[in-house]
Design a protein around this motif. Structure first.
Motif, short mmCIF file in Angstrom:
data_model
loop_
_atom_site.label_atom_id
_atom_site.label_comp_id
_atom_site.label_asym_id
_atom_site.label_seq_id
_atom_site.Cartn_x
_atom_site.Cartn_y
_atom_site.Cartn_z
N GLN A 27 34.44 -34.17 26.63
CA GLN A 27 33.42 -34.77 25.48
C GLN A 27 32.06 -35.38 25.85
OE1 GLN A 27 36.65 -37.68 24.62
NE2 GLN A 27 37.77 -36.24 23.19
N ALA A 28 32.28 -35.61 27.32
CA ALA A 28 30.86 -36.34 27.75
C ALA A 28 29.96 -34.95 27.80
CB ALA A 28 30.99 -36.98 29.05
N ASP A 29 30.26 -33.96 28.25
CA ASP A 29 29.59 -32.46 28.31
C ASP A 29 29.10 -32.38 27.03
OD1 ASP A 29 29.78 -32.36 30.98
OD2 ASP A 29 31.31 -31.04 30.96
N ARG A 30 30.25 -32.49 25.92
CA ARG A 30 29.54 -32.40 24.66
C ARG A 30 28.53 -33.18 24.03
NH1 ARG A 30 33.80 -33.05 19.49
NH2 ARG A 30 32.33 -33.00 17.92
N TYR A 31 28.60 -34.42 24.49
CA TYR A 31 27.60 -35.34 24.06
C TYR A 31 26.26 -34.81 24.57
CZ TYR A 31 24.79 -39.81 23.93
OH TYR A 31 23.79 -40.78 23.58
N ILE A 32 26.15 -34.70 26.02
CA ILE A 32 24.89 -34.31 26.56
C ILE A 32 24.31 -32.93 25.91
CG2 ILE A 32 23.75 -33.37 28.51
CD1 ILE A 32 26.06 -34.95 30.05
N ALA A 33 25.09 -31.98 25.45
CA ALA A 33 24.95 -30.57 24.81
C ALA A 33 24.45 -31.07 23.23
CB ALA A 33 25.88 -29.79 24.88
N GLU A 34 24.73 -31.91 22.75
CA GLU A 34 24.45 -32.34 21.29
C GLU A 34 22.98 -32.86 21.37
OE1 GLU A 34 28.62 -33.76 19.59
OE2 GLU A 34 27.21 -35.37 20.09
N HIS A 35 22.42 -33.50 22.77
CA HIS A 35 21.12 -34.09 22.38
C HIS A 35 20.10 -33.08 22.94
CE1 HIS A 35 21.66 -38.19 21.14
NE2 HIS A 35 23.06 -37.86 21.73
N ARG A 36 20.40 -31.71 23.00
CA ARG A 36 19.37 -30.74 22.85
C ARG A 36 18.62 -30.77 21.62
NH1 ARG A 36 21.19 -25.28 25.96
NH2 ARG A 36 20.61 -25.97 28.21
N VAL A 37 19.50 -31.40 20.66
CA VAL A 37 18.76 -31.54 19.21
C VAL A 37 17.80 -32.85 19.35
CG1 VAL A 37 19.15 -32.40 16.76
CG2 VAL A 37 20.79 -30.68 18.02
N ALA A 73 16.13 -33.64 21.93
CA ALA A 73 15.08 -33.18 22.72
C ALA A 73 13.99 -32.45 21.99
CB ALA A 73 15.62 -32.50 23.88
N ARG A 74 14.68 -31.53 21.07
CA ARG A 74 13.63 -30.70 20.35
C ARG A 74 12.83 -31.48 19.35
NH1 ARG A 74 13.77 -29.50 15.19
NH2 ARG A 74 15.97 -30.27 14.74
N LEU A 75 13.58 -32.77 19.13
CA LEU A 75 12.62 -33.54 18.08
C LEU A 75 11.33 -34.24 18.80
CD1 LEU A 75 15.51 -35.34 16.18
CD2 LEU A 75 13.89 -33.62 15.17
N VAL A 76 11.55 -34.56 20.01
CA VAL A 76 10.42 -34.68 20.61
C VAL A 76 9.54 -33.85 21.19
CG1 VAL A 76 11.54 -37.29 21.09
CG2 VAL A 76 11.58 -35.40 22.88
N GLY A 77 9.80 -32.76 21.04
CA GLY A 77 8.89 -31.86 21.54
C GLY A 77 9.26 -30.81 22.50
N LEU A 78 10.69 -31.13 22.97
CA LEU A 78 11.14 -30.06 24.06
C LEU A 78 11.83 -28.75 23.61
CD1 LEU A 78 12.53 -32.85 26.41
CD2 LEU A 78 10.72 -31.47 27.22
N GLU A 79 11.74 -27.69 24.45
CA GLU A 79 12.41 -26.48 24.15
C GLU A 79 13.77 -26.80 24.52
OE1 GLU A 79 11.40 -23.90 22.65
OE2 GLU A 79 9.29 -24.63 22.50
N PRO A 80 14.79 -26.67 23.49
CA PRO A 80 16.20 -27.11 23.65
C PRO A 80 16.89 -26.40 25.03
CG PRO A 80 15.93 -26.75 21.58
CD PRO A 80 14.47 -26.26 22.19
N GLU A 81 16.44 -25.19 25.18
CA GLU A 81 17.33 -24.47 26.32
C GLU A 81 16.51 -25.08 27.84
OE1 GLU A 81 13.61 -22.03 24.76
OE2 GLU A 81 15.23 -23.25 24.02
N THR A 82 15.70 -25.83 27.61
CA THR A 82 14.96 -26.44 29.03
C THR A 82 15.70 -27.64 29.16
OG1 THR A 82 13.35 -27.56 28.22
CG2 THR A 82 12.91 -25.02 28.64
N VAL A 83 16.50 -28.20 28.45
CA VAL A 83 17.18 -29.57 28.72
C VAL A 83 18.44 -29.30 28.92
CG1 VAL A 83 17.81 -31.51 27.50
CG2 VAL A 83 15.66 -30.30 26.85
#
Length: 280
Positions: free
Chosen positions: A134-144, A146-156
């Motif tokens: 679930q911790a891994d899932r939380y981190i993965a969810e926040h690629r969203v 990251a995208r909002l602030v201007g990052l490319e999700p696949e780089t996160v």
């Protein structure tokens, strides 16, 4: 049913971000973020941190609340606003004279990872029930986010292992420079009306000290201030978490801007965040 937003009530994020220990985690994130000289310099050179620190904290909390519990439109609008601001701001390296944009991907990535690591670390260590998966899932969810602030999700980073590898890679760039010292001093002794100094010493200082103690060992080394033994810190985090979670959620969520209550009004009572829903 209304618009569930970017994360939705089925996400780990939706459940976790309703926990009161998020405030302690947010302060830990500030301590950690300040250790990246280029990132913290961008903040200090573009804002009156000491005079508007509370406003900055509240704006960050509002952004997290909006992107977690707001509608898709509200979250995207908040992200666009952040990207626009980042695109207009620059900072100067006092040693080299180099001028750089505060929206550099490397700086945005540091701020993002320091936040997500702090939220996850403090909540889990304070007793919030979360499995490794679930911790891994939380981190993965926040690629969203990251995208909002201007990052490319696949780089996160999208897992605990990837996040740990990122911190290992970036550690040589970290230092407790003058700006970090200023943030440290502010967090321990924020400007306060004279009548409120006793409350600051009794309440806020304990929060700041606990957040600092929860930092990784290398951060304590850089700041040059020791922390209690890890077992002691864990006991304090668990005790604080237990105390804060005794305050009824409905009371805690009354604090402005009431993101969770608005989400529940939009989606129904079943959208109420709770730890036991994480595994559903």
């Amino acid at each position: 049913m209304g618009d569930p937003g970017l994360f939705t009530p089925t996400s780990v994020t939706w459940q976790m971000h309703g926990d009161p220990m998020m405030w302690v985690a947010g302060v830990r994130a500030l301590y950690l973020q300040a250790l990246h000289p280029r990132a913290v310099r961008g903040v200090m050179q573009n804002s009156d941190f000491r005079r508007d620190a509370w406003g900055r904290l509240m704006r960050t909390a509002n952004f997290v609340g909006t992107t977690t519990y707001g509608t898709t439109e509200a979250a995207e609008r908040a992200g666009a606003r952040v990207r626009k601001i980042h695109g207009m701001l620059t900072a100067t390296d006092p040693d080299t004279g180099e001028r750089y944009g505060v929206g550099e991907p490397a700086l945005l990535l540091w701020v993002h990872c320091a936040e997500i690591d702090s939220y996850l670390h403090v909540l889990r260590r304070s007793g919030y029930p979360l499995t490794d998966a679930q911790a891994d899932r939380y981190i993965a969810e926040h690629r969203v986010s990251a995208r909002l602030v201007g990052l490319e999700p696949e780089t996160v980073p999208a897992s605990r292992a990837e996040l740990a590898a990122y911190f290992e890679k970036v550690r040589p760039e970290l230092a407790a420079g003058p700006e970090a010292r200023e943030v440290d001093d502010f967090l321990l002794r924020p400007p306060t009306h004279p009548l409120l100094v006793p409350a600051r010493e009794a309440l806020w200082r304990r929060v700041a000290q606990l957040a600092y103690a929860a930092l990784p060992p290398y951060a304590h080394e850089l700041y040059g201030r020791p922390a209690p033994a890890p077992a002691v810190v864990t006991r304090r985090l668990r005790a604080t978490g237990a105390l804060l979670r005794c305050v009824p959620a409905r009371v805690r969520w009354q604090l402005p801007p009431k993101h969770i209550l608005r989400a529940m009004a939009r989606l129904g009572p079943g959208a109420r965040p709770a730890p036991y829903k994480v595994g559903r």
